[in-house]
Design an enzyme around this catalytic site. Structure first.
Site, PDB file in Angstrom:
ATOM      1  N   SER A 287       0.838  -1.197   0.000  1.00  0.00           N
ATOM      2  CA  SER A 287       0.000   0.000   0.000  1.00  0.00           C
ATOM      3  C   SER A 287       0.870   1.242   0.000  1.00  0.00           C
ATOM      4  CB  SER A 287      -0.907   0.031   1.237  1.00  0.00           C
ATOM      5  OG  SER A 287      -0.180   0.472   2.366  1.00  0.00           O
ATOM      6  N   ASP A 288       0.313   2.333  -0.504  1.00  0.00           N
ATOM      7  CA  ASP A 288       1.011   3.612  -0.407  1.00  0.00           C
ATOM      8  C   ASP A 288       1.048   4.040   1.063  1.00  0.00           C
ATOM      9  OD1 ASP A 288       2.344   5.860  -1.229  1.00  0.00           O
ATOM     10  OD2 ASP A 288       0.912   6.377  -2.788  1.00  0.00           O
ATOM     11  N   CYS A 289       1.981   4.922   1.394  1.00  0.00           N
ATOM     12  CA  CYS A 289       2.197   5.294   2.783  1.00  0.00           C
ATOM     13  C   CYS A 289       0.944   5.905   3.412  1.00  0.00           C
ATOM     14  CB  CYS A 289       3.344   6.293   2.876  1.00  0.00           C
ATOM     15  SG  CYS A 289       3.754   6.770   4.548  1.00  0.00           S
TER      16      CYS A 289
END
Length: 490
Positions: A287-289
């Site tokens: 996942s993106d941050c």
């Protein structure tokens, strides 16, 4: 008696070899000198990776497992496994954007290629793959030198059709097929062609329908992309599908936004059904941050962090990118989610198996790095003349001539003086774009044109915003003195 002259070249070569040797990386795991782990099945290179992964997962406690589900994965000393930072970037050269890569010392710089929007304009898939090979050579060299990882969260293959996004320079542009062809070609160059074995592990991002940062009160953290099935299939998913099927990428990154009311990182239809089953991703999903805490902080899709952890793992997110500015949610809350029966330990095992398999495909559990296929790459393989020549060729092939009024170009030999106008005409960092590392050298537009002819320069404005005309007069006078003038477009 006079001493004999000593040839300089062998000394330089010896120094380079010594530099590579002194900065060599210790084994990440399965150190041959560690009798405690040497004979464990997960360290046996002759066994299938699935068996090695199964053996390792079976030896880990639940607490150890969840601490391996974040980007700054912790060490497991009792099994001889070191800590690892998953987050490195290589958008158009090894980047210093992620915490997994450190510039300086033996590796002060790397080859930086033009931004992707430029390189994509060459429409040359052979070039794209060649760039990937160079970037992975330098990435492996830095890994062997102990200053970089082997997992690179690049390329960005989102569809770029709205200039307000601001990140279009990172992408191959507006056409889904071109973006997909770029993705597959660049990924093949990065990952190599040794079957299941990986030179580095690439990642196509950000999946999917993601092209908004902050506009009119709507941000990427709470953006709900309302997209028809046809647009998903014919436009937004095309580059990712080609990246997985044609490029055999080792990772997909899901985005911050929702798609039709469901966060992409909690969407089993997108991640488990489409990416994992239909496209047969052989790798992990990241996942993106802050995307997972975003489920309950901004989007209110879940009520607790435990529910967010469970939703992500059940949907198909196998590792979480925890940036330096945010806490490790899965490491903190996945174990509680198991204790609360929101998640089973078997599901955690499945999640972890995919990341461990990628690390094994990279050779990280094969003992001494210098003895592996790419273990000979080092300082001498970074910023080479051939690498820099390829970067220059990429720039040449990506140039697009929009207008040539009156056949002004090419300039004839009668144009002995060229005026260079604009605040970006003599800059360095600005010209290499974002997600870049430290380049081997800078060549500004002024320097480049000046290598062919006499130049006179005026910025015209203090910056690209150009909020006043105080410097216009000098720029106009300079242009009048020249046989031809060039502006940076400001």
């Amino acid at each position: 008696m006079a001493s004999a002259a000593v040839p300089l070249y062998p000394i330089i070569l010896l120094l380079l070899l010594l530099s590579d040797a002194t900065s060599a990386r210790e084994p990440f795991a399965c150190d041959p000198s560690d009798a405690a782990t040497a004979n464990m099945p997960f360290c046996r290179k002759t066994l299938p990776i699935t068996e090695r992964v199964k053996d390792l997962v079976g030896r880990l406690t639940l607490e150890e497992k969840v601490r391996l589900l974040v980007n700054n994965a912790t060490a497991v000393p009792r099994l001889g496994i070191k800590a690892y930072e998953w987050w490195s970037e290589a958008l158009h050269g090894v980047s210093n954007s992620g915490p997994g890569t450190k510039f300086g010392g033996d590796f002060p710089a790397v080859t930086i290629f033009p931004q992707v929007i430029t390189t994509a304009a060459s429409f040359n898939s052979t070039l794209w793959e060649a760039i990937g090979r160079v970037v992975s050579d330098e990435a492996r060299a830095m890994y062997n030198g102990g200053v970089a990882g082997l997992t690179y969260w690049s390329p960005n293959v989102n569809i770029f059709r709205d200039l307000r996004w601001g990140r279009g320079q990172e992408t191959p542009g507006e056409d889904p097929v071109v973006a997909g062809k770029y993705a597959a070609s660049y990924v093949r160059g990065l990952q190599g062609d040794d079957g299941e074995r990986l030179k580095v592990a690439a990642c196509c991002k950000h999946f999917t329908a993601y092209d908004l940062k902050n506009w009119n009160g709507v941000e990427s953290f709470n953006f709900n992309a309302k997209v028809s099935r046809q647009d998903i299939e014919d436009t937004f998913n095309v580059p990712f599908k080609m990246c997985v099927i044609e490029g055999n990428v080792a990772s997909i990154m899901c985005s911050y936004n929702q798609v039709n009311g469901v966060p992409t990182c909690a969407n089993p239809n997108l991640l488990r059904k489409t990416v994992r089953t239909e496209w047969a991703l052989n790798g992990y999903v990241v996942s993106d941050c802050d995307a997972i805490p975003n489920f309950f902080n901004n989007q209110h899709y879940t009520s607790t962090p435990e529910e967010a952890a469970a939703a992500a793992i059940k949907a198909g997110v196998w590792t979480w990118n925890v940036g330096l500015e945010c806490g490790p949610l899965l490491a903190l809350h996945a174990q509680n989610a198991v204790n609360m029966n929101l998640l089973s330990e078997a599901e955690v095992n499945n999640a972890l198996a995919n990341t461990l398999a990628v690390q094994m495909r990279l050779g990280m559990f094969d003992g001494e790095p210098s003895a592996q296929q790419h273990g000979n790459l080092g300082l001498r393989d970074v910023c080479t003349v051939s690498h820099q020549e390829l970067a220059l060729e990429a720039a040449r092939q990506g140039i697009v001539l929009l207008k040539n009024n009156g056949q002004s170009l090419p300039l004839s030999h009668h144009h002995r003086t060229v005026a260079i106008i604009g605040p970006n005409s003599n800059v360095t960092d600005t010209m290499i774009g974002n997600y870049a590392g430290v380049p081997c050298q800078y060549t500004t537009p002024l320097q480049g044109i000046g290598s062919f002819t006499k130049t006179i320069y005026q910025p015209g404005c203090t910056n690209v915003a150009c909020l006043d005309d105080k410097l216009f007069g000098e720029a106009i006078d300079t242009a009048r003195q020249a046989d031809a003038s060039s502006s940076d477009g400001t």
